[in-house]
Design a protein around this motif. Structure first.
Motif, short mmCIF file in Angstrom:
data_model
loop_
_atom_site.label_atom_id
_atom_site.label_comp_id
_atom_site.label_asym_id
_atom_site.label_seq_id
_atom_site.Cartn_x
_atom_site.Cartn_y
_atom_site.Cartn_z
N UNK A 126 -4.24 -5.07 -9.17
CA UNK A 126 -4.37 -3.85 -9.98
C UNK A 126 -3.75 -2.69 -9.22
N UNK A 127 -4.34 -2.29 -8.13
CA UNK A 127 -3.83 -1.15 -7.36
C UNK A 127 -2.51 -1.50 -6.67
N UNK A 128 -1.61 -0.54 -6.63
CA UNK A 128 -0.33 -0.74 -5.95
C UNK A 128 -0.53 -0.99 -4.46
N UNK A 129 -1.61 -0.46 -3.92
CA UNK A 129 -1.90 -0.64 -2.49
C UNK A 129 -2.22 -2.08 -2.12
N UNK A 130 -2.38 -2.94 -3.11
CA UNK A 130 -2.58 -4.37 -2.84
C UNK A 130 -1.28 -5.07 -2.44
N UNK A 131 -0.15 -4.46 -2.75
CA UNK A 131 1.13 -5.13 -2.57
C UNK A 131 1.44 -5.45 -1.12
N UNK A 132 1.26 -4.49 -0.22
CA UNK A 132 1.61 -4.71 1.19
C UNK A 132 0.77 -5.82 1.83
#
Length: 359
Positions: A126-132
């Motif tokens: 959901x959150x973009x911060x999960x990508x890294x």
């Protein structure tokens, strides 16, 4: 309504692909702004610009940036001839993109011939911060893995806003990017999530895909009033197309808002009410106290019966981040401040690699 001001470019801070960060003098004060080159053309010191200053005036989470609406020093701006799929349709900012599935595209035929994702793992966050944390864990475990990042239009629409994407592509962690709906700026443009998944498999030839929105999730504190509800129907789309959906729950014990404590109400709503098919959920190790809270939430929402829930014993995220020189942050909290959030993201990646290893 939007708030509009006029300014003059005093400095080019940073120039990236598709984006230029600038200082603009507004009423004798230098302020930060972003120019999306694909929308408003190239920009230079001395240019007079019209700015959207709405978010900064409202103290919203845009990083303190204004956005260039128009560069008054550009009199005419032409477009190339390829493509006709419009994004931001019927707004003053509607822009033409060359979608990979449109009739003139060399890839058009692939979408007619597509049969199945053939069990390709797709990690849906959901959150973009999960990508890294997800992508760095994947690459740490398998340096040869080809990762597609699919960005939805649930938050920021320009891929160019994401500093993480620039860094992940520079470090060869993300192989290809795909933007869908009204989001734009990816290596491939597509109309919807189904064709985004097909593009990841058949055009990008990736081993795995990660799907999240861009920076800036919207939430209202109401049961269904958040853009993260898309996680449910995206996981369903993965399953419909013959992929293996891995859903990343939002878990934190550092958020002061009760509705996000433990398993966020966002995740509970998606997993119990929005999603219509069975997904896979990987959970890291928690302390006994936190484990008790999480398992109580899982039981109360009948998630064991609806989904496949797995435990991932190892936590390699810190090693992965160190190897690639990466930092993580979500809602202002880093790895030390919010370890459970990031460990959950990494656990999804560990589980995904185990699926690839067993194929």
């Amino acid at each position: 309504m939007i708030s509009i001001k006029r300014g003059k470019v005093t400095k080019i801070i940073k120039k990236l692909e598709g984006r230029t960060d600038i200082l603009v003098n507004i009423d004798n004060k230098d302020e930060n702004a972003i120019n999306y080159d694909y929308l408003t053309g190239c920009i230079a010191v001395g240019d007079e610009v019209i700015l959207n200053t709405t978010a900064v005036e409202l103290n919203l989470g845009t990083g303190g940036y204004h956005f260039v609406i128009w560069n008054l020093n550009i009199s005419n701006q032409s477009i190339d001839t390829k493509g006709h799929i419009m994004k931001l349709r019927y707004t003053p900012f509607q822009l033409k993109t060359y979608a990979v599935e449109e009739q003139e595209s060399p890839y058009h035929k692939l979408f007619h011939e597509f049969k199945s994702l053939n069990d390709m793992p797709v990690i849906v966050g959901t959150l973009h911060s999960m990508l890294v944390p997800i992508s760095s864990t994947l690459k740490y475990l398998n340096n040869n893995i080809k990762i597609a990042f699919i960005m939805t239009d649930g938050a920021a629409l320009p891929l160019y806003l994401s500093n993480a994407i620039y860094e992940l592509k520079e470090k060869n962690i993300i192989y290809k990017t795909i933007t869908l709906g009204h989001a734009f700026g990816g290596d491939y443009e597509v109309v919807n999530i189904y064709n985004a998944l097909i593009a990841a498999k058949e055009i990008a030839k990736c081993d795995i895909a990660i799907v999240t929105m861009g920076p800036g999730i919207v939430g209202t504190g109401t049961p269904y009033g958040f853009t993260g509800v898309e996680q449910g129907y995206i996981a369903d789309a993965v399953n419909d197309l013959g992929g293996v959906s891995i859903t990343v729950p939002r878990i934190t014990f550092k958020d002061e808002r009760e509705r996000h404590y433990g398993l966020s109400h966002h995740s509970l709503t998606v997993l119990s009410k929005i999603m219509k098919t069975k997904s896979n959920i990987a959970l890291p190790n928690f302390s006994l106290e936190h484990e008790t809270i999480i398992m109580k939430q899982i039981k109360e929402n009948n998630l064991m019966q609806k989904h496949n829930i797995f435990k991932v014993e190892k936590n390699i995220l810190e090693q992965a981040l160190d190897q690639y020189g990466l930092k993580v942050k979500s809602m202002g909290r880093n790895l030390k401040n919010d370890p459970e959030f990031f460990a959950t993201c990494s656990a999804a990646a560990i589980y995904a690699v185990s699926l690839l290893n067993n194929q």
